[in-house]
Design a protein around this motif. Sequence first.
Motif, PDB file in Angstrom:
ATOM      1  N   SER A  19    -103.106  40.982  21.772  1.00 46.02           N
ATOM      2  CA  SER A  19    -103.345  41.861  22.914  1.00 46.02           C
ATOM      3  C   SER A  19    -103.543  40.996  24.157  1.00 46.02           C
ATOM      4  O   SER A  19    -103.833  39.805  24.066  1.00 46.02           O
ATOM      5  N   PRO A  20    -103.382  41.574  25.356  1.00 43.69           N
ATOM      6  CA  PRO A  20    -103.525  40.771  26.586  1.00 43.69           C
ATOM      7  C   PRO A  20    -104.860  40.030  26.694  1.00 43.69           C
ATOM      8  O   PRO A  20    -104.916  38.933  27.246  1.00 43.69           O
ATOM      9  N   ASP A  21    -105.947  40.613  26.158  1.00 43.96           N
ATOM     10  CA  ASP A  21    -107.240  39.936  26.230  1.00 43.96           C
ATOM     11  C   ASP A  21    -107.497  39.030  25.035  1.00 43.96           C
ATOM     12  O   ASP A  21    -108.545  38.378  24.957  1.00 43.96           O
ATOM     13  N   GLY A  22    -106.556  38.964  24.088  1.00 49.56           N
ATOM     14  CA  GLY A  22    -106.683  38.088  22.935  1.00 49.56           C
ATOM     15  C   GLY A  22    -107.638  38.573  21.866  1.00 49.56           C
ATOM     16  O   GLY A  22    -107.854  37.877  20.865  1.00 49.56           O
ATOM     17  N   ALA A  23    -108.223  39.767  22.025  1.00 47.53           N
ATOM     18  CA  ALA A  23    -109.226  40.255  21.082  1.00 47.53           C
ATOM     19  C   ALA A  23    -108.623  40.959  19.872  1.00 47.53           C
ATOM     20  O   ALA A  23    -109.296  41.119  18.850  1.00 47.53           O
ATOM     21  N   LYS A  24    -107.364  41.379  19.992  1.00 48.79           N
ATOM     22  CA  LYS A  24    -106.736  42.122  18.905  1.00 48.79           C
ATOM     23  C   LYS A  24    -105.364  41.536  18.592  1.00 48.79           C
ATOM     24  O   LYS A  24    -104.788  40.807  19.404  1.00 48.79           O
ATOM     25  N   LEU A  25    -104.860  41.880  17.428  1.00 46.85           N
ATOM     26  CA  LEU A  25    -103.527  41.465  17.026  1.00 46.85           C
ATOM     27  C   LEU A  25    -102.813  42.682  16.444  1.00 46.85           C
ATOM     28  O   LEU A  25    -103.349  43.381  15.587  1.00 46.85           O
ATOM     29  N   SER A  26    -101.609  42.934  16.942  1.00 50.94           N
ATOM     30  CA  SER A  26    -100.785  43.995  16.368  1.00 50.94           C
ATOM     31  C   SER A  26     -99.676  43.357  15.546  1.00 50.94           C
ATOM     32  O   SER A  26     -99.248  42.236  15.825  1.00 50.94           O
TER      33      SER A  26
END
Length: 267
Positions: A19-26
């Motif tokens: 994700s743009p903030d680096g907190a999630k992964l799809s």
Amino acid sequence: KELSVIKEVVGFSTDPRFSPDGAKLSFGSWGTNPGIRVEELARGVSMRLTATSNVCPVWSPDGKRILFCSFLGKVRPGIYQRNSDGTAEEKLFLPAEPSDPSVWPTSWSRDGRFILVVSGSGWNPIQNLWVLPLAGDGKRRLFVQSAFDGQFSPDGRWVAYTSIESGELQVYVVPFDANAVLNTKPGDVAIPAGKWQISSSGGAIARWRGDSKEIFYRDPGPGQHMWAAEVDGSGTSFKARKAQPLFRAAEWGADSQFDVTSDGKRF
């Protein structure tokens, strides 16, 4: 070194994207429980965003939406979108054409104005890269032929992509001129003004560092190395230093994909 295993998925997983903030992964998954999944990295919680065989997730710049493609299980093939938190229903974003049934997203510009789309066969490297403006007529323009996996630079001035035009997979960069694209009629080719080859001995799946000053790509052959090239696109011309090998990933297959955090430290 390997820091952690994010998620063990039953079946085949592909297209990881931070994700743009680096907190999630799809990522997309095939097999027993197919669909797009979103992993909260700090908590280790995985949410199933879609329930059919969808792949190629791409985040919106604000992280609130995810685009993905569907080849199977839908009334109409094409690109769909859904809120990344799972709220609201998924919606058809760009329908595939009967003459060109395979289409998927690869990158969303940081200013939110353009999306890069690839059409062709997912198992054939002869594909085409399109630009889809989200304002105006909303019709895609052909950007680069025989290219795939296009990625906007974070500053929006360049596009990195993979092509087999030389006879082997290589990574290239071309300038992105928003006004030139918008002034190109749908159906015409928005020819970029210039092109620079980044890889020298083969390369695929280019990813940018968050400050647009480094490009990462993987070895498409048996070497299975990750490479990095420092670049400078601050002027009208593009400059790239000789790429350096970073590490070897022994588990890579022929079409393995990856993503990298904005600071270029974790893959």
